[in-house]
Write a protein that holds these residues in place. Structure first.
Motif, PDB file in Angstrom:
ATOM      1  N   LEU A 212       0.854  -1.182   0.000  1.00 42.04           N
ATOM      2  CA  LEU A 212       0.000   0.000   0.000  1.00 42.04           C
ATOM      3  C   LEU A 212       0.886   1.226   0.000  1.00 42.04           C
ATOM      4  CD1 LEU A 212      -3.251   0.677   1.885  1.00 42.04           C
ATOM      5  CD2 LEU A 212      -1.370   2.276   2.215  1.00 42.04           C
ATOM      6  N   GLY A 213       0.674   2.100  -0.978  1.00 44.58           N
ATOM      7  CA  GLY A 213       1.440   3.337  -1.058  1.00 44.58           C
ATOM      8  C   GLY A 213       0.575   4.524  -0.701  1.00 44.58           C
ATOM      9  N   ARG A 214       0.976   5.245   0.331  1.00 46.81           N
ATOM     10  CA  ARG A 214       0.297   6.483   0.731  1.00 46.81           C
ATOM     11  C   ARG A 214       0.894   7.605  -0.101  1.00 46.81           C
ATOM     12  NH1 ARG A 214      -1.096  11.204   2.100  1.00 46.81           N
ATOM     13  NH2 ARG A 214      -1.588  11.809   4.236  1.00 46.81           N
ATOM     14  N   LEU A 215       0.073   8.250  -0.923  1.00 42.99           N
ATOM     15  CA  LEU A 215       0.563   9.272  -1.831  1.00 42.99           C
ATOM     16  C   LEU A 215       0.885  10.564  -1.079  1.00 42.99           C
ATOM     17  CD1 LEU A 215      -0.665   7.188  -3.766  1.00 42.99           C
ATOM     18  CD2 LEU A 215      -1.524   9.078  -5.141  1.00 42.99           C
ATOM     19  N   SER A 216       1.874  11.276  -1.579  1.00 42.59           N
ATOM     20  CA  SER A 216       2.231  12.566  -1.005  1.00 42.59           C
ATOM     21  C   SER A 216       1.101  13.567  -1.218  1.00 42.59           C
ATOM     22  CB  SER A 216       3.520  13.098  -1.635  1.00 42.59           C
ATOM     23  OG  SER A 216       4.614  12.248  -1.346  1.00 42.59           O
ATOM     24  N   ASP A 217       0.895  14.422  -0.228  1.00 40.63           N
ATOM     25  CA  ASP A 217      -0.149  15.433  -0.313  1.00 40.63           C
ATOM     26  C   ASP A 217       0.277  16.576  -1.235  1.00 40.63           C
ATOM     27  OD1 ASP A 217      -1.744  14.028   1.500  1.00 40.63           O
ATOM     28  OD2 ASP A 217      -0.834  15.033   3.226  1.00 40.63           O
ATOM     29  N   GLY A 218      -0.725  17.241  -1.799  1.00 36.44           N
ATOM     30  CA  GLY A 218      -0.466  18.453  -2.563  1.00 36.44           C
ATOM     31  C   GLY A 218      -0.005  18.242  -3.984  1.00 36.44           C
ATOM     32  N   LEU A 219       0.017  17.001  -4.476  1.00 35.38           N
ATOM     33  CA  LEU A 219       0.482  16.718  -5.832  1.00 35.38           C
ATOM     34  C   LEU A 219      -0.579  15.956  -6.612  1.00 35.38           C
ATOM     35  CD1 LEU A 219       4.070  15.331  -5.079  1.00 35.38           C
ATOM     36  CD2 LEU A 219       3.504  17.640  -5.837  1.00 35.38           C
ATOM     37  N   ASP A 220      -0.764  16.299  -7.880  1.00 35.22           N
ATOM     38  CA  ASP A 220      -1.476  15.419  -8.794  1.00 35.22           C
ATOM     39  C   ASP A 220      -0.514  14.302  -9.174  1.00 35.22           C
ATOM     40  OD1 ASP A 220      -3.590  17.170  -8.684  1.00 35.22           O
ATOM     41  OD2 ASP A 220      -3.188  18.082 -10.644  1.00 35.22           O
ATOM     42  N   ILE A 221      -0.933  13.041  -9.021  1.00 39.84           N
ATOM     43  CA  ILE A 221      -0.015  11.917  -9.198  1.00 39.84           C
ATOM     44  C   ILE A 221      -0.601  10.936 -10.207  1.00 39.84           C
ATOM     45  CG2 ILE A 221       1.103   9.949  -8.051  1.00 39.84           C
ATOM     46  CD1 ILE A 221       1.319  11.679  -5.555  1.00 39.84           C
ATOM     47  N   ASP A 222       0.228  10.535 -11.173  1.00 44.29           N
ATOM     48  CA  ASP A 222      -0.190   9.595 -12.205  1.00 44.29           C
ATOM     49  C   ASP A 222       0.100   8.163 -11.778  1.00 44.29           C
ATOM     50  OD1 ASP A 222      -1.060  11.584 -13.956  1.00 44.29           O
ATOM     51  OD2 ASP A 222       0.957  11.872 -14.765  1.00 44.29           O
ATOM     52  N   LEU A 223      -0.874   7.283 -12.035  1.00 44.69           N
ATOM     53  CA  LEU A 223      -0.724   5.848 -11.796  1.00 44.69           C
ATOM     54  C   LEU A 223      -0.699   5.140 -13.137  1.00 44.69           C
ATOM     55  CD1 LEU A 223      -3.446   5.282  -9.031  1.00 44.69           C
ATOM     56  CD2 LEU A 223      -1.105   6.130  -8.740  1.00 44.69           C
ATOM     57  N   GLU A 224       0.198   4.181 -13.280  1.00 41.42           N
ATOM     58  CA  GLU A 224       0.228   3.341 -14.475  1.00 41.42           C
ATOM     59  C   GLU A 224      -0.081   1.908 -14.063  1.00 41.42           C
ATOM     60  OE1 GLU A 224       3.293   1.784 -17.955  1.00 41.42           O
ATOM     61  OE2 GLU A 224       3.699   3.674 -16.898  1.00 41.42           O
ATOM     62  N   ILE A 225      -1.146   1.348 -14.643  1.00 44.98           N
ATOM     63  CA  ILE A 225      -1.566  -0.020 -14.355  1.00 44.98           C
ATOM     64  C   ILE A 225      -1.154  -0.879 -15.541  1.00 44.98           C
ATOM     65  CG2 ILE A 225      -3.482  -1.495 -13.616  1.00 44.98           C
ATOM     66  CD1 ILE A 225      -3.381   0.943 -11.854  1.00 44.98           C
ATOM     67  N   PRO A 226      -0.120  -1.727 -15.419  1.00 48.11           N
ATOM     68  CA  PRO A 226       0.268  -2.580 -16.551  1.00 48.11           C
ATOM     69  C   PRO A 226      -0.770  -3.680 -16.789  1.00 48.11           C
ATOM     70  CG  PRO A 226       2.057  -2.335 -14.941  1.00 48.11           C
ATOM     71  CD  PRO A 226       0.804  -1.842 -14.285  1.00 48.11           C
ATOM     72  N   ALA A 227      -0.738  -4.258 -17.978  1.00 46.77           N
ATOM     73  CA  ALA A 227      -1.639  -5.353 -18.318  1.00 46.77           C
ATOM     74  C   ALA A 227      -1.470  -6.486 -17.307  1.00 46.77           C
ATOM     75  CB  ALA A 227      -1.343  -5.858 -19.731  1.00 46.77           C
ATOM     76  N   GLY A 228      -2.588  -7.045 -16.855  1.00 44.09           N
ATOM     77  CA  GLY A 228      -2.562  -8.151 -15.910  1.00 44.09           C
ATOM     78  C   GLY A 228      -2.520  -7.727 -14.456  1.00 44.09           C
ATOM     79  N   SER A 229      -2.438  -6.420 -14.183  1.00 49.89           N
ATOM     80  CA  SER A 229      -2.379  -5.936 -12.806  1.00 49.89           C
ATOM     81  C   SER A 229      -3.764  -5.514 -12.324  1.00 49.89           C
ATOM     82  CB  SER A 229      -1.396  -4.777 -12.685  1.00 49.89           C
ATOM     83  OG  SER A 229      -0.073  -5.206 -12.940  1.00 49.89           O
ATOM     84  N   HIS A 230      -3.896  -5.420 -11.011  1.00 49.74           N
ATOM     85  CA  HIS A 230      -5.172  -5.081 -10.382  1.00 49.74           C
ATOM     86  C   HIS A 230      -4.854  -4.327  -9.099  1.00 49.74           C
ATOM     87  CE1 HIS A 230      -9.339  -6.740  -8.823  1.00 49.74           C
ATOM     88  NE2 HIS A 230      -9.341  -5.426  -9.015  1.00 49.74           N
ATOM     89  N   ALA A 231      -5.520  -3.207  -8.878  1.00 51.46           N
ATOM     90  CA  ALA A 231      -5.249  -2.382  -7.707  1.00 51.46           C
ATOM     91  C   ALA A 231      -6.530  -1.724  -7.235  1.00 51.46           C
ATOM     92  CB  ALA A 231      -4.204  -1.309  -8.029  1.00 51.46           C
ATOM     93  N   VAL A 232      -6.502  -1.220  -5.997  1.00 44.43           N
ATOM     94  CA  VAL A 232      -7.585  -0.380  -5.502  1.00 44.43           C
ATOM     95  C   VAL A 232      -6.988   0.952  -5.062  1.00 44.43           C
ATOM     96  CG1 VAL A 232      -9.183  -2.186  -4.790  1.00 44.43           C
ATOM     97  CG2 VAL A 232      -7.471  -1.364  -3.172  1.00 44.43           C
ATOM     98  N   CYS A 233      -7.775   2.006  -5.243  1.00 46.63           N
ATOM     99  CA  CYS A 233      -7.416   3.344  -4.789  1.00 46.63           C
ATOM    100  C   CYS A 233      -8.446   3.765  -3.746  1.00 46.63           C
ATOM    101  CB  CYS A 233      -7.419   4.328  -5.948  1.00 46.63           C
ATOM    102  SG  CYS A 233      -6.282   3.893  -7.287  1.00 46.63           S
TER     103      CYS A 233
END
Length: 313
Positions: free
Chosen positions: A242-263
């Motif tokens: 689990l990655g806690r994102l830094s505050d105050g930034l717009d952050i891009d996520l890249e989901i590769p093929a075959g991966s699965h995540a929750v936000c």
């Protein structure tokens, strides 16, 4: 060329699951990384728990996250979660495979199917159980899913207990090219779940292949990897992290093929939340009262389930 850094287990600087990645949000997309720890719930039910930890107690209103499976359950196998109490929180069950029979003390009896969402507001106090549903008894099946606990704002902690269920076909789905997202609860990307929540939050899964941008205005934000890996601003998170994102930034996520995540995430509360056993509250004395109520059998019982008593641990 994309520069990729990997958060690994071991003795290097990135490996401590509760060590801040960077002291200033301008230089890193991740403020903290947690690796889920195996936890035995009893009866052979094992989960990976990534919230809470000693140094990451919550992400917005989310105070608890368990990931179970994928497990191949043999015919006649599986674990029932016997009746137990909760106060001052909401629970959210979301399954990727299998099914759970939810029963509670307000009279709810509902099979939570894979892809459906079960949301239980414990409020002032509720008892519930999670059993193997009839259609999965005596057959082999796969069990896989998440359970989250969401703290309630102080003015809703003693609210009326309730249960909501969203069938798989009614869960809002968002498509971004080859990437599919299911909105489990709250609001995201100008869409809202039909579930009633007590505070602003977002909770969705993403699988397929593609990129997403999590805006800074969403409050506290985190990404949990269910399968494969996810690139967070060029930093790679692996399954069970689990990655806690830094505050105050717009952050891009890249989901590769075959991966699965929750936000997940949302607006945090100004007051600290205390957690002990199945109880969450902004007041320590309220948890002590709940413990005494459970010992003295003052919690309501489940009318559709056999009465069982689990002593306080």
């Amino acid at each position: 060329m994309r520069v990729r850094r990997v958060v690994r287990s071991g003795a290097m600087s990135w490996t401590n699951a509760t060590t801040p990645v960077c002291q200033t949000p301008e230089c890193e997309p991740l403020a903290r990384v947690v690796t889920g720890k195996p936890k035995d719930l009893g009866g052979g039910a094992m989960v990976l728990r990534s919230l809470p930890t000693a140094r990451l107690r919550h992400v917005g209103p989310f105070v608890f996250l368990d990931h179970f499976g994928p497990n191949k359950i043999p015919a006649g196998g599986g674990v029932d979660i016997r009746p137990h109490p909760h106060i001052n929180l909401a629970t959210c069950s979301f399954l990727f495979a299998g099914g759970v029979l939810h029963q509670d003390s307000v009279g709810s009896r509902q099979v939570v199917e894979a892809g459906g969402v079960g949301w239980m507001n414990a409020g002032r106090g509720i008892t519930h159980s999670e059993r193997i549903p009839a259609h999965l008894q005596g057959v082999a099946f796969e069990s896989h899913g998440l359970q989250a606990w969401i703290a309630l704002p102080t003015d809703a902690e003693e609210s009326e207990p309730s249960w909501q269920y969203i069938a798989p076909a009614d869960v809002p789905t968002l498509q971004f090219g080859l990437l599919r997202c299911r909105l489990i609860a709250g609001s995201a990307f100008e869409r809202s779940s039909p579930l009633e929540t007590k505070s602003p939050l977002f909770y969705f899964d993403a699988q397929g292949e593609g990129e997403l941008r999590l805006r800074a205005g969403l409050g506290e934000r985190a990404v949990y990897v269910i399968r494969g890996e996810v690139l967070v601003g060029g930093v790679t998170l692996a399954r069970g992290q689990l990655g806690r994102l830094s505050d105050g930034l717009d952050i891009d996520l890249e989901i590769p093929a075959g991966s699965h995540a929750v936000c997940l995430g949302g607006t945090p509360f100004p007051e600290k939340r205390f957690i002990e056993w199945n109880f969450v509250s902004s007041r320590k004395d309220r948890i002590q009262r709940a413990k005494d109520d459970w010992r003295q059998r003052r919690f309501p019982v489940i009318p559709t389930d056999r009465e069982e008593f689990i002593p306080l641990p």
